[in-house]
Design an enzyme around this catalytic site. Sequence first.
Site, PDB file in Angstrom:
ATOM      1  N   ASP A  11       9.788 -23.117 -20.153  1.00 56.91           N
ATOM      2  CA  ASP A  11       8.438 -23.044 -20.710  1.00 56.91           C
ATOM      3  C   ASP A  11       7.522 -23.932 -19.882  1.00 56.91           C
ATOM      4  OD1 ASP A  11       6.416 -22.354 -22.441  1.00 56.91           O
ATOM      5  OD2 ASP A  11       6.987 -23.772 -23.999  1.00 56.91           O
ATOM      6  N   MET A  12       6.472 -23.336 -19.338  1.00 55.46           N
ATOM      7  CA  MET A  12       5.513 -24.131 -18.586  1.00 55.46           C
ATOM      8  C   MET A  12       4.764 -25.060 -19.526  1.00 55.46           C
ATOM      9  SD  MET A  12       6.098 -23.105 -15.531  1.00 55.46           S
ATOM     10  CE  MET A  12       4.731 -23.833 -14.604  1.00 55.46           C
ATOM     11  N   GLU A 127       6.455 -18.269 -20.038  1.00 50.27           N
ATOM     12  CA  GLU A 127       7.825 -18.592 -20.442  1.00 50.27           C
ATOM     13  C   GLU A 127       8.786 -17.477 -20.057  1.00 50.27           C
ATOM     14  OE1 GLU A 127       8.819 -18.574 -24.629  1.00 50.27           O
ATOM     15  OE2 GLU A 127       6.941 -17.541 -25.104  1.00 50.27           O
TER      16      GLU A 127
END
Length: 382
Positions: A11-12, A127
């Site tokens: 997840d960024m 994501e």
Amino acid sequence: MNRHRRIAHLDMDAFFASVELLHYPELRGQAVVVGGRGTPPPIPQADSHRAYARLKNYVGRGVVTTSTYEARALGVFSGMGLMKSAQLAPEAILLPANFDAYRHYSRLFKAAVASIAPRIEDRGIDEIYLDLTDIAEESEPLARRIKQAVFDATGLRCSIGITPNKLLAKIASDLEKPDGLTILSEADIPTRIWPLAARKVNGIGPKAAARLEKLGIHSIGDLAAAPPALLVEQFGPTTGRWLHRVAHGIDERPVVTESEPKSISRESTFDRDLHAKADRAELSEIFTELCQYLANDLRRKGYASRTIGIKLRYADFRAVTRDITLPHAITDAADIRKAAGECLKRVELTQRLRLLGVRASGLLPLNEVAEPAAPIQGELPF
């Protein structure tokens, strides 16, 4: 649980906001909010500085697209109304969304990950799930190599959770944000997963969490200890059995890597239940944004859609869907909105809504679509 699987969720970190900080590095460490239709861009000044809009000056029914961690510490989160957010963080910087930039960095980070771990399930712009089962490298150095590759390609940080399945990986990736790395095994469930709030399980929203709390179920551990018969009685057989399984960390879903999706959808669960008449302006903006996101997803993935559908979930958790099949495939956001609006006319809009979604199916590759569809006429319910 399959003990041999090794599934990661990447997840960024505060992705949209982080992309904005690449363009405006002077804002690092400040409360920054992205969102709102009509939000003015920063204005260059004579002294080479920029003048930024402030959240306190926003007037409208727009919602927060994302916020920096500094803004989140003040209580401002995605999906909140900007006017409400201004009460919590009036001095926060307000920036307009730049989806072209977000899509660009999304492509960059996914390509960087694919060069190391090619078995990827794309879950949206910021994501992905990864199946690492067949990669010989140990989990921690592998995860650090992936994180470094993402940073080298984008200048952005991400968080990774590695566990035996998708359910746990999704939870794990959120445990040590930002720039987190969490590796969990089945043995870690009692100590790392069960103490967490039940709403940390993907799929248990605010309403379901409130219903669980009324039953004295606050944590995932409480949910694991609840009699399955009670969950089935309260939530029905399908949801009740699902709640029992996820509380014990059971999830057999595979990482889906096929490139031909059957449908693409976007949906939003609201912070508060909204009414089609009393909250018409707010619903209309959310509806338009969902259609824009869906149109962007279609173009990014190279598809047009023949069938557009909507999904509503009322305050009492009852859900309805409607769809319409068009004479020609479409990709344009305005056409998607008009088609989805036709679907809305066929559902009851007298009750309050907790979720709104828009779906595109009947997908065709863009190179097979000869001409765009003619606009669909009609006044929308909101």
